[in-house]
Design a protein around this motif. Structure first.
Motif, PDB file in Angstrom:
ATOM      1  N   ALA A   1       0.830  -1.210   0.000  1.00 44.02           N
ATOM      2  CA  ALA A   1       0.000   0.000   0.000  1.00 44.02           C
ATOM      3  C   ALA A   1       0.866   1.263   0.000  1.00 44.02           C
ATOM      4  O   ALA A   1       0.582   2.215  -0.728  1.00 44.02           O
ATOM      5  CB  ALA A   1      -0.939  -0.010   1.197  1.00 44.02           C
ATOM      6  N   ASP A   2       1.937   1.276   0.802  1.00 47.16           N
ATOM      7  CA  ASP A   2       2.827   2.441   0.835  1.00 47.16           C
ATOM      8  C   ASP A   2       3.456   2.699  -0.536  1.00 47.16           C
ATOM      9  O   ASP A   2       3.528   3.832  -0.998  1.00 47.16           O
ATOM     10  CB  ASP A   2       3.930   2.252   1.871  1.00 47.16           C
ATOM     11  N   GLY A   3       3.911   1.648  -1.194  1.00 44.79           N
ATOM     12  CA  GLY A   3       4.534   1.808  -2.506  1.00 44.79           C
ATOM     13  C   GLY A   3       3.566   2.337  -3.551  1.00 44.79           C
ATOM     14  O   GLY A   3       3.901   3.259  -4.311  1.00 44.79           O
ATOM     15  N   LEU A   4       2.367   1.794  -3.601  1.00 47.70           N
ATOM     16  CA  LEU A   4       1.396   2.245  -4.595  1.00 47.70           C
ATOM     17  C   LEU A   4       0.909   3.667  -4.312  1.00 47.70           C
ATOM     18  O   LEU A   4       0.737   4.467  -5.238  1.00 47.70           O
ATOM     19  CB  LEU A   4       0.213   1.282  -4.667  1.00 47.70           C
ATOM     20  N   MET A   5       0.706   3.992  -3.049  1.00 44.39           N
ATOM     21  CA  MET A   5       0.278   5.361  -2.726  1.00 44.39           C
ATOM     22  C   MET A   5       1.397   6.355  -2.999  1.00 44.39           C
ATOM     23  O   MET A   5       1.144   7.486  -3.433  1.00 44.39           O
ATOM     24  CB  MET A   5      -0.199   5.435  -1.280  1.00 44.39           C
ATOM     25  N   GLY A   6       2.647   5.952  -2.772  1.00 47.83           N
ATOM     26  CA  GLY A   6       3.777   6.825  -3.105  1.00 47.83           C
ATOM     27  C   GLY A   6       3.869   7.078  -4.598  1.00 47.83           C
ATOM     28  O   GLY A   6       4.144   8.201  -5.040  1.00 47.83           O
ATOM     29  N   LEU A   7       3.638   6.049  -5.394  1.00 53.48           N
ATOM     30  CA  LEU A   7       3.647   6.212  -6.850  1.00 53.48           C
ATOM     31  C   LEU A   7       2.526   7.135  -7.307  1.00 53.48           C
ATOM     32  O   LEU A   7       2.731   8.001  -8.165  1.00 53.48           O
ATOM     33  CB  LEU A   7       3.537   4.849  -7.524  1.00 53.48           C
ATOM     34  N   LEU A   8       1.362   6.976  -6.724  1.00 51.22           N
ATOM     35  CA  LEU A   8       0.245   7.860  -7.049  1.00 51.22           C
ATOM     36  C   LEU A   8       0.572   9.305  -6.680  1.00 51.22           C
ATOM     37  O   LEU A   8       0.322  10.226  -7.452  1.00 51.22           O
ATOM     38  CB  LEU A   8      -1.018   7.403  -6.325  1.00 51.22           C
ATOM     39  N   ALA A   9       1.160   9.507  -5.513  1.00 49.36           N
ATOM     40  CA  ALA A   9       1.542  10.856  -5.093  1.00 49.36           C
ATOM     41  C   ALA A   9       2.561  11.455  -6.054  1.00 49.36           C
ATOM     42  O   ALA A   9       2.474  12.641  -6.409  1.00 49.36           O
ATOM     43  CB  ALA A   9       2.098  10.827  -3.676  1.00 49.36           C
ATOM     44  N   LEU A  10       3.531  10.664  -6.505  1.00 46.56           N
ATOM     45  CA  LEU A  10       4.533  11.156  -7.452  1.00 46.56           C
ATOM     46  C   LEU A  10       3.886  11.604  -8.759  1.00 46.56           C
ATOM     47  O   LEU A  10       4.192  12.679  -9.281  1.00 46.56           O
ATOM     48  CB  LEU A  10       5.572  10.070  -7.723  1.00 46.56           C
ATOM     49  N   ILE A  11       2.991  10.804  -9.293  1.00 47.23           N
ATOM     50  CA  ILE A  11       2.302  11.164 -10.538  1.00 47.23           C
ATOM     51  C   ILE A  11       1.519  12.462 -10.366  1.00 47.23           C
ATOM     52  O   ILE A  11       1.566  13.352 -11.212  1.00 47.23           O
ATOM     53  CB  ILE A  11       1.355  10.026 -10.985  1.00 47.23           C
ATOM     54  N   LEU A  12       0.793  12.591  -9.267  1.00 47.90           N
ATOM     55  CA  LEU A  12      -0.002  13.797  -9.047  1.00 47.90           C
ATOM     56  C   LEU A  12       0.879  15.027  -8.850  1.00 47.90           C
ATOM     57  O   LEU A  12       0.571  16.100  -9.372  1.00 47.90           O
ATOM     58  CB  LEU A  12      -0.943  13.600  -7.856  1.00 47.90           C
ATOM     59  N   VAL A  13       1.982  14.886  -8.126  1.00 51.12           N
ATOM     60  CA  VAL A  13       2.892  16.017  -7.928  1.00 51.12           C
ATOM     61  C   VAL A  13       3.513  16.429  -9.255  1.00 51.12           C
ATOM     62  O   VAL A  13       3.617  17.613  -9.568  1.00 51.12           O
ATOM     63  CB  VAL A  13       3.961  15.679  -6.875  1.00 51.12           C
TER      64      VAL A  13
END
Length: 88
Positions: free
Chosen positions: A49-61
């Motif tokens: 979950a941490d890895g996927l949410m981090g990837l999502l945050a990177l894309i949005l940023v």
């Protein structure tokens, strides 16, 4: 009628594909997160979950902060002028 000293509006604000890309990638990552939660062993769930949410945050940023194509062209042109000693 626009005055001659006003800059035309940037086309990037009307660019559907950039918004569509960010939406589709975000939706895809959320779907991956939901699938991963359902298939992952309970002890590994926090890391997934941490890895996927981090990837999502990177894309949005990157979507919100990354320069537009027009800004990149201007930056490159400006850098060429500065590095070239003012020659075009």
């Amino acid at each position: 009628m626009r005055k001659s000293h006003e800059a035309p509006p940037l086309a990037e604000g009307r660019w559907l594909y950039r918004r569509l890309y960010a939406f589709l990638v975000s939706a895809g990552l959320w779907a991956l997160l939901m699938r991963a939660v359902g298939r992952t062993q309970p002890e590994n769930l926090p890391q997934v979950a941490d890895g996927l949410m981090g990837l999502l945050a990177l894309i949005l940023v990157l979507y919100l902060v990354a320069p537009t194509a027009q800004q990149l062209v201007a930056l490159i042109a400006n850098a060429r002028l500065r590095l070239g000693g003012g020659r075009p």
